[in-house]
Design an enzyme around this catalytic site. Structure first.
Site, PDB file in Angstrom:
ATOM      1  N   HIS A 195       0.832  -1.214   0.000  1.00  0.00           N
ATOM      2  CA  HIS A 195       0.000   0.000   0.000  1.00  0.00           C
ATOM      3  C   HIS A 195       0.864   1.261   0.000  1.00  0.00           C
ATOM      4  CE1 HIS A 195      -3.937   2.022   1.582  1.00  0.00           C
ATOM      5  NE2 HIS A 195      -3.243   2.817   0.794  1.00  0.00           N
ATOM      6  N   HIS A 223       1.420   5.217  -2.232  1.00  0.00           N
ATOM      7  CA  HIS A 223       0.968   6.182  -3.242  1.00  0.00           C
ATOM      8  C   HIS A 223       2.213   6.814  -3.860  1.00  0.00           C
ATOM      9  CE1 HIS A 223      -3.281   6.153  -1.822  1.00  0.00           C
ATOM     10  NE2 HIS A 223      -2.706   5.834  -0.681  1.00  0.00           N
ATOM     11  N   LEU A 224       2.345   6.702  -5.172  1.00  0.00           N
ATOM     12  CA  LEU A 224       3.535   7.244  -5.835  1.00  0.00           C
ATOM     13  C   LEU A 224       3.230   8.507  -6.626  1.00  0.00           C
ATOM     14  CD1 LEU A 224       5.395   3.981  -6.930  1.00  0.00           C
ATOM     15  CD2 LEU A 224       5.579   5.284  -4.803  1.00  0.00           C
ATOM     16  N   ASN A 270      -4.991   6.170  -7.271  1.00  0.00           N
ATOM     17  CA  ASN A 270      -5.593   7.512  -7.174  1.00  0.00           C
ATOM     18  C   ASN A 270      -4.629   8.586  -7.669  1.00  0.00           C
ATOM     19  OD1 ASN A 270      -3.953   7.097  -4.929  1.00  0.00           O
ATOM     20  ND2 ASN A 270      -5.114   8.515  -3.650  1.00  0.00           N
ATOM     21  N   ASP A 305      -8.937   3.141  -3.564  1.00  0.00           N
ATOM     22  CA  ASP A 305      -8.324   3.760  -2.379  1.00  0.00           C
ATOM     23  C   ASP A 305      -8.049   5.244  -2.568  1.00  0.00           C
ATOM     24  OD1 ASP A 305      -7.072   3.815   0.225  1.00  0.00           O
ATOM     25  OD2 ASP A 305      -5.197   4.073  -0.851  1.00  0.00           O
ATOM     26  N   HIS A 308     -10.731   0.734   1.158  1.00  0.00           N
ATOM     27  CA  HIS A 308     -10.579   1.786   2.180  1.00  0.00           C
ATOM     28  C   HIS A 308     -11.957   1.889   2.846  1.00  0.00           C
ATOM     29  CE1 HIS A 308      -9.241   6.141   3.178  1.00  0.00           C
ATOM     30  NE2 HIS A 308     -10.337   5.887   3.864  1.00  0.00           N
ATOM     31  N   HIS A 347      -5.412  -0.490   5.771  1.00  0.00           N
ATOM     32  CA  HIS A 347      -5.133   0.352   6.954  1.00  0.00           C
ATOM     33  C   HIS A 347      -6.213   0.262   8.039  1.00  0.00           C
ATOM     34  CE1 HIS A 347      -7.646   2.830   4.437  1.00  0.00           C
ATOM     35  NE2 HIS A 347      -6.656   3.344   3.743  1.00  0.00           N
ATOM     36  N   ASP A 367       0.886   2.699   3.694  1.00  0.00           N
ATOM     37  CA  ASP A 367       0.036   3.782   3.188  1.00  0.00           C
ATOM     38  C   ASP A 367       0.875   5.046   2.966  1.00  0.00           C
ATOM     39  OD1 ASP A 367      -2.114   5.228   2.275  1.00  0.00           O
ATOM     40  OD2 ASP A 367      -3.109   5.400   4.219  1.00  0.00           O
ATOM     41  N   HIS A 398       3.035  14.242   0.352  1.00  0.00           N
ATOM     42  CA  HIS A 398       2.428  15.516  -0.042  1.00  0.00           C
ATOM     43  C   HIS A 398       3.488  16.600   0.055  1.00  0.00           C
ATOM     44  CE1 HIS A 398      -1.698  14.098  -0.191  1.00  0.00           C
ATOM     45  NE2 HIS A 398      -1.549  13.530   0.988  1.00  0.00           N
TER      46      HIS A 398
END
Lengths: 435, 335
Positions: A60, A62-63, A94, A152, A179, A232, A305, A309
């Protein structure tokens, strides 16, 4: 470089119930075997005092590529993974646009191949444009390299769409990752709903919002026979629901993230957006329940997760700042500090949740074990080195961590992917690792 | 000459227990002694204001910005006037039409004001915690003039001062907070202040507006005003925060008024010496009837007058703290 001998490390491979000191041999991108194999090594890595385990898999992350390269790219995220000891990641869809077509999935695979860091496996969207209306082309996503499905970032709110996804995905035997959160109960929320949100005057996200969807989706998995993975997991009641679902034979798995077994909603008293994530930090009782679920294997997977940002987005008013924290480069030390050092889990138990269990979830049959012929992905961990978490040293493009300044023990020493030493803290090998 | 004269203004608390900043972010952070020191100072100022129109010089040469990210009329005006009565240079700064609408961050905005020489930023913002984040990112003293549903410390201080001047004490009094507790920063600051000063606090409103959990802080929670009003020495009538409610949290204004509006009938059932506060702006006919608002129990206009005194006290005490910390900044770690 063809043949590598990793000498004298503590070899831990939970897939084979292996925990022994010895040598590991890699050749031509595969695991050759243990002990002596009768080949001349091109490279010898001294792993005395180190833990040597199958390359860690994070199911899990996010790239952010395509669309939010200011936060992270596939290359930078895959590099951060290696620095954290993670040799394979499953990245969430996402992005902008979402990973909801074969072409989009293939873009991720291609960018990862170009980056030549950790392995990156795309997770396809459940619904077209992640809008929660119609199923995405799940079969073509699989053809493009997708290893699982999820919307997600947001839940699949519609019970009927979730039911269809669980049913349809059976033809690929791929898991639907959810999620879990009833959106209308968390609307406007910033943190866990409870005593702390009340005193701080911040919008609350009740634990029940998660519990209700976990209960719903376990029933949907039960009636469809589909594979459900709870992402999560963060509440005591959800852990109990998964435990009870497993007892009934439902095909449900669950993952927990380091922040959900190390921090509570009291951290929000600082109003620091690095403590704002979704699901939110919960109470002490929830943290204890997550740890209990990890101990009895109700939660069989650890995941980060990882949610980068850029600073200018995260350093905003708390209700405007986005949810999420980076996690790849703090996964090991926080897990050691909060699970191994207090005696909740042993090293082999932790490694099992980060290797063979994760590989089974994503059906990565060649990964997560030292069985001869498996992919030569190896993580070498220095379990004793003491260090202080300093986000300015992160390889991730983003710095949004709640663990800044924590004094920790243990970190990844080297990471080998497909038989190549791609990351090393040892200056003697650093050059080889950069090549 | 005048400065010397002002220095002789009576301060009834010894300096070591007296509050001196460096920021006023909320009453949860303050001790009883610190709160009382502000009330004492404000009390003295209120008497002085009543006796003389002469400007004080406490903030002479100081720059105070009112940085309001959310609409306000009375609080901003009260702070402005307080700064002016203390001889500060004061300037309002509201985000409408400024670079904030062009995407500048609130921290950048505050840093710009600091670069213009601001000593004190009076900050109102719709998000809880924003004044605290500013206090960590700029060198000026920060006064929280209301952050979302979190705290509004000067409002609570003026409520406390109004109660103390009317009743002579706060310890042992039973104070009801009526209405929208969930969305009210005034309620939170009042709760902290009242509990620290030894009052008994009753929170009264419909369950959708009175979140569970305050019992843990020794507040009494009640849903029926008529059952608890006779026990109250003070009732603080909070405004329905229509702008902060995303969903209808009660069936209708009519039903709300039926259960919670302060009317003559309810006043008759209350103690004869009931003191009624309302932080305003009030919705006549919703939270209270006009005859109650203007009646003998109402302290609404005293609150406004005391608000000026409280804000002058806070600004003046913060300035003293600024002087002390700047004097001490030469020492390592003094900043």
């Amino acid at each position: 470089m063809t043949t590598i001998q990793i000498r004298g490390g503590r070899l831990i491979d939970p897939a084979q119930d292996l925990d022994t000191v010895g040598d590991l041999w890699l050749a031509r991108g595969r695991i050759l075997g243990l002990g002596s194999v009768g080949e001349d090594p091109d490279l010898v890595i001294d792993a005395g005092g180190m833990i040597v385990c199958p390359g860690l898999i994070d199911v899990h992350v996010h790239l952010r590529e395509p669309g939010n390269e200011e936060d992270e790219t596939i290359a930078s995220g895959a590099r951060a993974a290696l620095a954290g000891g993670v040799t394979s990641v499953a990245c969430m869809p996402n992005t902008r646009p979402a990973i909801d077509t074969q072409a989009a999935a293939e873009f991720v695979v291609l960018q990862a191949r170009r980056a030549r860091q950790a392995n990156v496996f795309p997770v396809g969207a459940v619904s077209k444009e992640r809008k929660g209306q119609e199923l995405a082309e799940l079969g073509q996503l699989v053809a493009g390299g997708a290893v699982a499905f999820t919307d997600d970032g947001a839940p699949v709110a519609s019970a009927s769409l979730m039911r269809r996804a669980l049913e349809y995905s059976r033809m690929f035997d791929r898991v639907v990752m959810q999620h879990c959160q009833v959106p209308e109960l968390t609307d406007g929320g910033v943190m866990n709903e409870g005593f702390e949100s009340m005193r701080l005057g911040l919008g609350g996200m009740p634990a029940a919002a998660e519990d209700i969807m976990v209960a719903r989706d376990i029933r949907l998995a039960e009636i469809t026979g589909g594979r459900l993975h709870i992402q999560h997991i963060s509440t005591a009641r959800s852990v109990e629901l998964v435990r009870e679902g497993k007892r009934r034979g439902v095909r449900v798995t669950a993952e927990a993230c380091p922040h959900h077994f190390s921090l509570t909603d009291e951290s929000l008293r600082s109003f620091d957006s690095n403590f704002k994530m979704n699901p939110p930090l919960r109470t002490h009782a929830d943290v204890e329940a997550v740890i209990a679920g990890l101990k009895d294997d109700t939660i069989e997977i650890l995941a980060t997760d990882h949610a980068p940002h850029a600073r200018e987005k995260k350093m905003r008013e708390l209700d405007l700042a986005p949810f999420g924290i980076v996690g790849l480069e703090t996964l090991l030390p926080i897990t050691i500090k909060c699970l191994i050092e207090p005696g909740h889990l042993t090293w082999p138990e932790v490694i099992r949740k980060l290797t063979v269990n994760a590989a089974q979830l994503l059906k990565l049959d060649q990964k997560g074990t030292f069985r001869p012929g498996s992919d030569a992905d190896v993580t070498i961990i220095d379990p004793r080195v003491e260090w202080t978490i300093d986000s300015s040293e992160f390889h991730s493009r983003s710095r949004n961590t709640p663990f800044e300044g924590w004094k920790v023990r243990g970190r990844a020493h080297a990471a080998i992917v497909a038989g190549e030493l791609r990351y090393s803290r040892d200056p003697r090998f650093a050059e080889a690792a950069r090549a | 000459m005048e400065r010397v004269q002002l220095g002789e203004r009576p301060r009834s608390r010894p300096a070591e227990t007296s509050w001196h900043g460096p920021h006023l972010l909320g009453l949860e952070d303050l001790s009883r002694a610190e709160i009382e020191s502000i009330l004492d100072q404000a009390d003295a100022l209120a008497r002085e204001l009543a006796a003389s129109r002469k400007k004080l010089l406490d903030l002479q040469g100081r720059v105070v910005f009112n940085l309001f990210f959310e609409n306000s009329t009375r609080t901003r005006t009260s702070f402005s006037l307080a700064s002016k009565r203390l001889s500060a240079d004061t300037q309002d700064f509201s985000p409408g039409g400024s670079s904030l609408s062009k995407g500048e961050s609130f921290i950048d905005t505050a840093k710009n004001l600091e670069a213009m020489g601001a000593d004190i930023l009076v900050v109102r913002h719709p998000t809880p915690g924003t004044p605290r984040l500013l206090s960590q990112n700029v060198g000026c003293a920060i006064v929280n003039a209301g952050d979302g549903a979190h705290e509004h410390p000067t409002q609570a201080l003026l409520d406390l001062l109004t109660i103390r001047r009317a009743k002579g004490r706060i310890e042992g009094l039973t104070v009801g907070l009526l209405g929208d507790i969930a969305h009210s920063r005034v309620a939170r600051s009042n709760i902290w202040g009242l509990l620290k000063l030894g009052a008994r606090v009753i929170l009264c409103g419909p369950p959708t507006l009175v979140p569970r959990g305050w019992e843990r802080l020794a507040c009494e929670v009640a849903y029926h005003l008529d059952e608890v009003l006779p026990r109250c020495d003070v009732i603080n009538v909070l405004r329905i925060q229509f702008e902060r409610q995303q969903n209808a949290l009660f069936p209708s204004v009519g039903e709300y008024s039926h259960f919670y509006m302060m009317t003559q009938e309810r006043i008759k059932a209350a103690r004869p010496d009931l003191l009624m506060l309302a932080p305003g702006p009030i919705n006549r006919g919703v939270e209270l009837t006009p005859e109650v608002a203007d009646g003998p129990h109402s302290a609404i206009l005293d609150q406004v007058a005391n608000g000026l005194a409280v804000r002058m006290a806070v600004l003046s005490m913060l300035c003293r703290g600024l002087d002390a910390s700047r004097a001490g900044r030469a020492a390592p770690g003094g900043g």
